[in-house]
Design an enzyme around this catalytic site. Sequence first.
Site, PDB file in Angstrom:
ATOM      1  N   ASP A  82       0.820  -1.212   0.000  1.00  0.00           N
ATOM      2  CA  ASP A  82       0.000   0.000   0.000  1.00  0.00           C
ATOM      3  C   ASP A  82       0.853   1.261   0.000  1.00  0.00           C
ATOM      4  O   ASP A  82       2.068   1.208   0.169  1.00  0.00           O
ATOM      5  CB  ASP A  82      -0.948   0.000   1.217  1.00  0.00           C
ATOM      6  CG  ASP A  82      -0.245  -0.354   2.520  1.00  0.00           C
ATOM      7  OD1 ASP A  82       0.992  -0.256   2.581  1.00  0.00           O
ATOM      8  OD2 ASP A  82      -0.946  -0.719   3.478  1.00  0.00           O
ATOM      9  N   ASN A 153      -7.160  -2.134  14.251  1.00  0.00           N
ATOM     10  CA  ASN A 153      -8.559  -2.415  13.907  1.00  0.00           C
ATOM     11  C   ASN A 153      -8.682  -3.665  13.039  1.00  0.00           C
ATOM     12  O   ASN A 153      -9.744  -3.928  12.472  1.00  0.00           O
ATOM     13  CB  ASN A 153      -9.171  -1.211  13.176  1.00  0.00           C
ATOM     14  CG  ASN A 153      -8.409  -0.854  11.910  1.00  0.00           C
ATOM     15  OD1 ASN A 153      -7.493  -1.569  11.503  1.00  0.00           O
ATOM     16  ND2 ASN A 153      -8.775   0.240  11.278  1.00  0.00           N
ATOM     17  N   HIS A 155      -6.888  -4.281  10.268  1.00  0.00           N
ATOM     18  CA  HIS A 155      -6.612  -4.140   8.835  1.00  0.00           C
ATOM     19  C   HIS A 155      -5.345  -4.885   8.436  1.00  0.00           C
ATOM     20  O   HIS A 155      -4.422  -5.057   9.225  1.00  0.00           O
ATOM     21  CB  HIS A 155      -6.587  -2.676   8.386  1.00  0.00           C
ATOM     22  CG  HIS A 155      -5.389  -1.865   8.755  1.00  0.00           C
ATOM     23  ND1 HIS A 155      -5.441  -0.499   8.928  1.00  0.00           N
ATOM     24  CD2 HIS A 155      -4.099  -2.202   8.959  1.00  0.00           C
ATOM     25  CE1 HIS A 155      -4.239  -0.052   9.224  1.00  0.00           C
ATOM     26  NE2 HIS A 155      -3.404  -1.041   9.258  1.00  0.00           N
ATOM     27  N   GLU A 160      -9.377  -1.821   5.337  1.00  0.00           N
ATOM     28  CA  GLU A 160      -9.980  -1.413   6.602  1.00  0.00           C
ATOM     29  C   GLU A 160     -11.230  -2.245   6.898  1.00  0.00           C
ATOM     30  O   GLU A 160     -11.742  -2.945   6.013  1.00  0.00           O
ATOM     31  CB  GLU A 160     -10.360   0.074   6.517  1.00  0.00           C
ATOM     32  CG  GLU A 160      -9.173   1.004   6.220  1.00  0.00           C
ATOM     33  CD  GLU A 160      -8.249   1.199   7.422  1.00  0.00           C
ATOM     34  OE1 GLU A 160      -8.146   0.311   8.293  1.00  0.00           O
ATOM     35  OE2 GLU A 160      -7.613   2.258   7.482  1.00  0.00           O
TER      36      GLU A 160
HETATM   37  C1  GLP Z   1      -0.028   0.535   8.541  1.00  0.00           C
HETATM   38  C2  GLP Z   1       0.158  -0.271   7.235  1.00  0.00           C
HETATM   39  C3  GLP Z   1      -0.054  -1.728   7.475  1.00  0.00           C
HETATM   40  C4  GLP Z   1       0.610  -2.090   8.782  1.00  0.00           C
HETATM   41  C5  GLP Z   1      -0.172  -1.490   9.915  1.00  0.00           C
HETATM   42  C6  GLP Z   1       0.464  -1.653  11.284  1.00  0.00           C
HETATM   43  O1  GLP Z   1      -0.893   1.570   8.449  1.00  0.00           O
HETATM   44  N1  GLP Z   1      -0.622   0.145   6.121  1.00  0.00           N
HETATM   45  O2  GLP Z   1       0.446  -2.469   6.377  1.00  0.00           O
HETATM   46  O3  GLP Z   1       0.656  -3.475   8.939  1.00  0.00           O
HETATM   47  O4  GLP Z   1      -0.533  -0.187   9.652  1.00  0.00           O
HETATM   48  O5  GLP Z   1       1.447  -0.709  11.516  1.00  0.00           O
HETATM   49  P1  GLP Z   1       2.543  -0.870  12.642  1.00  0.00           P
HETATM   50  O6  GLP Z   1       3.411  -1.992  12.223  1.00  0.00           O
HETATM   51  O7  GLP Z   1       3.292   0.441  12.650  1.00  0.00           O
HETATM   52  O8  GLP Z   1       1.820  -1.138  13.910  1.00  0.00           O
END
Ligand code: GLP
Length: 259
Positions: A82, A153, A155, A160
């Site tokens: 993404d 959440n 995702h 989402e």
């Molecule tokens: C981000 C990314 C995800 C990631 C998630 C968790 O927004 N788009 O691919 O897995 O949120 O982030 P973190 O690893 O900083 O907790």
Amino acid sequence: MSNNLHNTFNSKSLKLWDSSEQASIYVANQIAELISEHRKQGKSVVLGLATGNTPKKVYQELVRLHQNESLSFANVISFNLDEYYPIFPDNDMSYTYFMQKYLFGHVDIDPSNIHIPHVDSNVEDIEEYCKAYEDKISSLGGLDLQLLGIGRNGHIGFNEPGSSFSSTTRLVDLHPVTRADAESDFGSLEKVPQQAISMGVHTIVQAKRILLLALGERKSEIISKALRGEITTEIPASILQTLPQVEYVLDNEAASLIK
Ligand code: GLP
């Protein structure tokens, strides 16, 4: 929950580690072994890569393996999950910048093999761009391995809550929890983009192998729901329960509610 979804979750899909470092090194080694196996067979390897805080240590270890143990990325073709929309690639909050900083800038990957779903003003038709991203993955035989983190959440990528299990790469609206979690990185909530381009749930679940890495106490609640709760689009990561090719790689803190 759909009737034809079966939970294939079992203890074999769980890899529990005492520390976040051990969990990250396990993931890095799995990726490195796959790259090397394909290289020995004279084949390229298609990796789906993630951003966020969670995979930073994985990338650090992969860079170490490249620098000290001659792991080559010459046969790697990568697709990131993404990217924020809109954002300039040179913005230090963009995932393009992140990947360069933590991985691509330090290894011998061919820049033309790097794919990040970045849409700028040159792209007139976002839908067409997203379809081309999907087609490119398919034309290469699909993702050999997808690395995933998980949002609080539930995702995966930026799919989402409410994302269809049949979704493919597309423009998505970011959830309030996701934007709030990104606030400290961006400096203020207003600076956090409202949208992103994300691979879909369907794109992700087609990967031949999926490693979901979750670290720290703040992920324990969502890990418990995603692994043990109902399979529902409200928790996109819950679809992974139905897949045999998934491994959940957790440190003790992230696993604290499922033990
Ligand atoms: C981000 C990314 C995800 C990631 C998630 C968790 O927004 N788009 O691919 O897995 O949120 O982030 P973190 O690893 O900083 O907790």
